[in-house]
Design a protein around this motif. Structure first.
Motif: not given
Length: 488
Positions: A357-370, A399-404
């Motif tokens: 959960y935390l790992s995927v959330g960090i990746i999603a936030l990184g993509l949103l930052s980009l 990013a939407l898929v990873i957020s899901t």
């Protein structure tokens, strides 16, 4: 900022060799009427651009030390006599004080740089009013969208565009050439009737953000109320437990990811609706409804607000262990475990769930930052269209898929736990999955070759039911024409 600091960097990078208009204007005398902040910044900028500047003031002795030494500060009548191009840097209510100079101003170009305090405050624009007071002069509206700071710091640190309008093309061309020498980009807005629109531009407060902000606030209030009922009101009514302490941090932190997730899906939902419309009507030339047009135009702002909520969610999550209530709960849990003589409370499934959960959330936030960074004009201008489209479209969908996945790992099997349905209300995250999953399913369908090829043909100009001409060779070797339907 000293004159020495300003003179060095502003125009040093611009080459004036080979520019005949810039060479002709170099050393030209420009007049400035007024002694306020904008007039002062304008004079400094003109001096640094190579112009001779004469400033007209009602109190030249008292105001002289406010302007650069290279600028001549004198009385208004004397300043007007020495130049043919004059920047009128006074407020509208003081235009009448210049009426005594009407004879001296005759035949000169007046550049109106004023703004109003309210949108459409007067029936006519300031430039039109100035033109009515001095009919023998040629009035050009311009430079009002620039701030005094932009004039001093240079075009590289502010908006480079200078909007110009006038009924006299030659006068407008002269002012445009002056703007170019100053390092700005002149934009022709047409005749004097556009002056009202130009004067309203600096008064608008984030016009493109109004709808997205109201949308995000509406979603926040809805999810906040929903979470408040589930996390605070339900335990108080059913168990007589006071959970009001959860409102400032925990309830807000539960609401923010919901808003961020739904807002991110709303960035890509209008594209799905537009594609469905094109497939249904079989053409790209049918105009979208106004609401869909507005939606498509606000996707950038919606995406940035989504990133803002996601970033706040990350900060709030980091603050959760710092709460006093959390420390009390840890101590209570430790005491309870000791009393029950439990030596190990390790749950393998929960450990893995939280790690993922935390790992995927960090990746999603990184993509949103980009995505947020590439939305900035300075970054977007350095990318070609294919690069920009790949980041905003392909990586945005990822990013939407990873957020899901982040949301699903948070929920895990809770959707099937009847204890999670408080007041028969489902968990909040299950509601947030509706729109994003719809977008993801639609995107997957559009990837199918049969759908993708048809949509690609439509976007290249193919229309359902349209007849097109074709040419066939006859038996004699000559070419004959015919018609066929584009549906074939």
């Amino acid at each position: 900022m000293s004159r020495g600091d300003m003179a060095k960097p502003l125009l040093g990078h611009r080459s004036m060799e080979g520019d005949s208009s810039s060479t002709a204007l170099s050393g030209r005398t420009i007049g400035v009427l007024g002694s306020g902040d904008f007039a002062r910044s304008l004079a400094i900028r003109l001096v640094c651009s190579g112009f001779k500047v004469v400033v007209g003031s009602r109190n030249p002795k008292r105001k002289a030390n406010l302007f650069p030494s290279a600028a001549e500060v004198t009385f208004q009548a004397e300043a007007v006599k020495k130049t043919d191009v004059i920047f009128v840097a006074v407020f509208r209510e003081h235009y009448s004080t210049l009426c005594d100079l009407a004879d001296v101003l005759a035949g000169k170009i007046l550049v109106d740089v004023s703004n109003n305090t309210e949108i459409n405050h007067h029936k006519e624009s300031n430039a039109e009013y100035l033109a009515s007071l001095f009919p023998a002069c040629t009035v050009v509206k311009g430079f009002n969208v620039l701030s005094a700071w932009t004039l001093q710091s240079g075009a590289r640190d502010g908006n480079k565009q200078v909007l110009l309008c006038s009924d006299n093309q030659e006068a407008k061309r002269t002012v445009a050439e002056i703007a170019q020498v100053m390092g700005f980009t002149p934009v022709d807005m047409g005749c004097m009737s556009s002056a009202c629109e130009i004067e309203n531009i600096p008064l608008r407060l984030l016009p493109a953000w109004k709808i997205p902000i109201f949308l995000s606030l509406g979603l926040f209030l809805c999810f906040f109320t929903y979470n408040l009922i589930r996390q605070v009101i339900h335990p108080y009514i059913r168990e007589q437990k006071n959970k009001l302490y959860k409102i400032p941090i925990e309830v807000v932190n539960t609401t923010l990811p919901c808003v961020a997730y739904v807002m991110l899906s709303l960035v890509y939902l209008p594209g799905v609706v537009a594609a469905c419309s094109q497939l249904y009507y079989g053409t790209k030339y049918r105009r979208f409804p106004d609401w869909l047009d507005q939606w498509l135009q606000h996707r950038k702002q919606i995406g940035l607000l989504s990133f803002f909520c996601a970033a706040l969610h990350a900060v709030y999550s980091l603050c959760l262990p710092m709460r006093r209530s959390h420390r009390y709960q840890l101590i209570e849990m430790a005491v309870k475990q000791a009393m029950e003589k439990k030596m190990n409370i390790w749950v393998e499934e929960e450990v893995w769930r939280m790690e993922i959960y935390l790992s995927v959330g960090i990746i999603a936030l990184g993509l949103l930052s980009l995505l947020a960074i590439t939305s900035l004009p300075s970054i977007a201008n350095s990318l070609n269209w294919r690069e920009f489209s790949f980041i905003q479209s392909t990586l945005g969908f990822i990013a939407l898929v990873i957020s899901t996945l982040h949301t699903l790992t948070y929920g895990w099997s809770r959707a099937f736990d009847e204890n999670q349905y408080k007041f028969y209300l489902p968990p909040t995250y299950t509601l947030t999955l509706l729109v994003p999953c719809t977008v993801i399913i639609a995107k997957v369908i559009f990837i199918l070759p049969c759908i993708q090829q048809r949509l690609l043909r439509i976007r290249r100009g193919w229309e359902k039911g349209r007849y097109v001409k074709f040419v066939l060779p006859s038996a004699t070797g000559e070419f004959s024409s015919g018609e066929t339907s584009s549906n074939v």
